[in-house]
Design an enzyme around this catalytic site. Structure first.
Site, PDB file in Angstrom:
ATOM      1  N   LYS A  67       0.846  -1.161  -0.151  1.00 30.45           N
ATOM      2  CA  LYS A  67       0.053  -0.136  -0.110  1.00 30.45           C
ATOM      3  C   LYS A  67       1.020   0.963   0.333  1.00 30.45           C
ATOM      4  O   LYS A  67       0.827   2.253  -0.801  1.00 30.45           O
ATOM      5  CB  LYS A  67      -0.748   0.187   0.407  1.00 30.45           C
ATOM      6  CG  LYS A  67      -1.761  -1.557   1.230  1.00 30.45           C
ATOM      7  CD  LYS A  67      -2.759  -0.891   2.658  1.00 30.45           C
ATOM      8  CE  LYS A  67      -3.848  -1.608   1.625  1.00 30.45           C
ATOM      9  NZ  LYS A  67      -4.802  -1.716   3.935  1.00 30.45           N
TER      10      LYS A  67
ATOM     11  N   SER B 278      -0.615  -3.498  11.013  1.00 30.28           N
ATOM     12  CA  SER B 278       0.768  -2.999  10.469  1.00 30.28           C
ATOM     13  C   SER B 278       0.769  -1.972   9.672  1.00 30.28           C
ATOM     14  O   SER B 278       0.151  -1.364   8.673  1.00 30.28           O
ATOM     15  CB  SER B 278       1.829  -4.568   9.661  1.00 30.28           C
ATOM     16  OG  SER B 278       1.714  -5.898   9.786  1.00 30.28           O
TER      17      SER B 278
ATOM     18  N   ALA C  10      -0.753   1.491   5.532  1.00 31.24           N
ATOM     19  CA  ALA C  10      -1.103  -0.037   6.969  1.00 31.24           C
ATOM     20  C   ALA C  10      -2.163  -0.727   6.442  1.00 31.24           C
ATOM     21  O   ALA C  10      -3.244  -0.433   5.752  1.00 31.24           O
ATOM     22  CB  ALA C  10      -1.747   1.246   8.248  1.00 31.24           C
ATOM     23  N   ASP C  11      -2.742  -1.955   7.104  1.00 33.67           N
ATOM     24  CA  ASP C  11      -3.497  -2.766   6.962  1.00 33.67           C
ATOM     25  C   ASP C  11      -3.245  -3.430   8.331  1.00 33.67           C
ATOM     26  O   ASP C  11      -2.810  -3.893   8.667  1.00 33.67           O
ATOM     27  CB  ASP C  11      -2.963  -4.065   5.841  1.00 33.67           C
ATOM     28  CG  ASP C  11      -4.210  -4.618   5.716  1.00 33.67           C
ATOM     29  OD1 ASP C  11      -4.773  -4.197   4.671  1.00 33.67           O
ATOM     30  OD2 ASP C  11      -4.035  -5.966   6.252  1.00 33.67           O
ATOM     31  N   THR C  12      -4.462  -3.551   8.511  1.00 33.03           N
ATOM     32  CA  THR C  12      -5.367  -4.203   9.976  1.00 33.03           C
ATOM     33  C   THR C  12      -6.479  -5.393   9.683  1.00 33.03           C
ATOM     34  O   THR C  12      -7.557  -5.339   8.642  1.00 33.03           O
ATOM     35  CB  THR C  12      -6.525  -2.575  10.110  1.00 33.03           C
ATOM     36  OG1 THR C  12      -5.768  -2.386  10.798  1.00 33.03           O
ATOM     37  CG2 THR C  12      -7.295  -2.986  12.202  1.00 33.03           C
TER      38      THR C  12
END
Length: 191
Positions: free
Chosen positions: A52, A106, A69-71
């Site tokens: 991303k 992250s 970010a990734d959740t």
């Protein structure tokens, strides 16, 4: 001065960045975040956050720090992403009812001038109370589960839906402030 770019259009992430006192621009990532597997690994989520950020890095000039970010919500080592329908949201929430799950975010920061990157993953834990079908339908009908990993936003759950949580509350929302600070510090950005 280096400009921060948030590679996300999430209102929750924007609020957390603003609450940190950061000045930033938003350029949402166009990276297709479809996963080949629903088996959780930190490598998988860290790669998504990195991809991303890299997608936005390609579209900006030097002197920027791009934050991607990734959740994900993880139950029994299985990733629960964003639901594709209200029925799918119901299934996810039913599986989370009465159980403890983890929420992993992250964050990848990339300095476009130095090509240095910093990557941090933060894990928090949430235990839901036992949700009746009526409680699940109430949540789905009154909130938008379709744009959230695991079909819920902890910040909007009514009283009685959470037994407890451990770790960073903001991480569960989508971005841990301490992790953002650490990423920026590793990229020599002074807050």
């Amino acid at each position: 001065m280096v400009k921060i770019i948030l590679a996300s259009n999430s209102p929750r992430r924007k609020k957390i960045m603003t609450d940190l006192g950061l000045e930033f621009d938003v350029i949402p990532s166009n990276y297709d975040e479809k996963l080949d597997t629903d088996i959780f690994s930190y490598d998988l989520i860290e790669n998504l956050a990195t991809q991303k950020a890299l997608d936005v890095v390609k579209r900006v000039d030097n002197n920027k720090i791009v934050i991607g970010a990734d959740t994900v919500v993880v139950l029994h080592n299985k990733i629960l992403g964003k639901p594709h329908s209200k029925d799918h949201a119901f299934e996810m929430l039913k599986s989370l009812s009465g159980n403890t799950h983890s929420v992993v975010t992250s964050i990848c920061g990339i300095n476009t001038s130095t090509n240095r990157a910093a990557l941090i993953s933060t894990t928090s834990y949430v235990k839901f109370t036992e949700w009746s079908d009526k409680m699940i339908h109430f949540y789905i009908d009154n909130f938008n589960p379709l744009d959230k990993a695991g079909s819920y936003g902890i910040q909007e759950l009514p009283n009685g839906y959470i037994d407890k949580f451990e770790g960073s509350f903001e991480n569960i929302v989508g971005l841990a402030p301490e992790s953002v600070k650490k990423v920026l510090e590793q990229l020599n950005y002074k807050i």
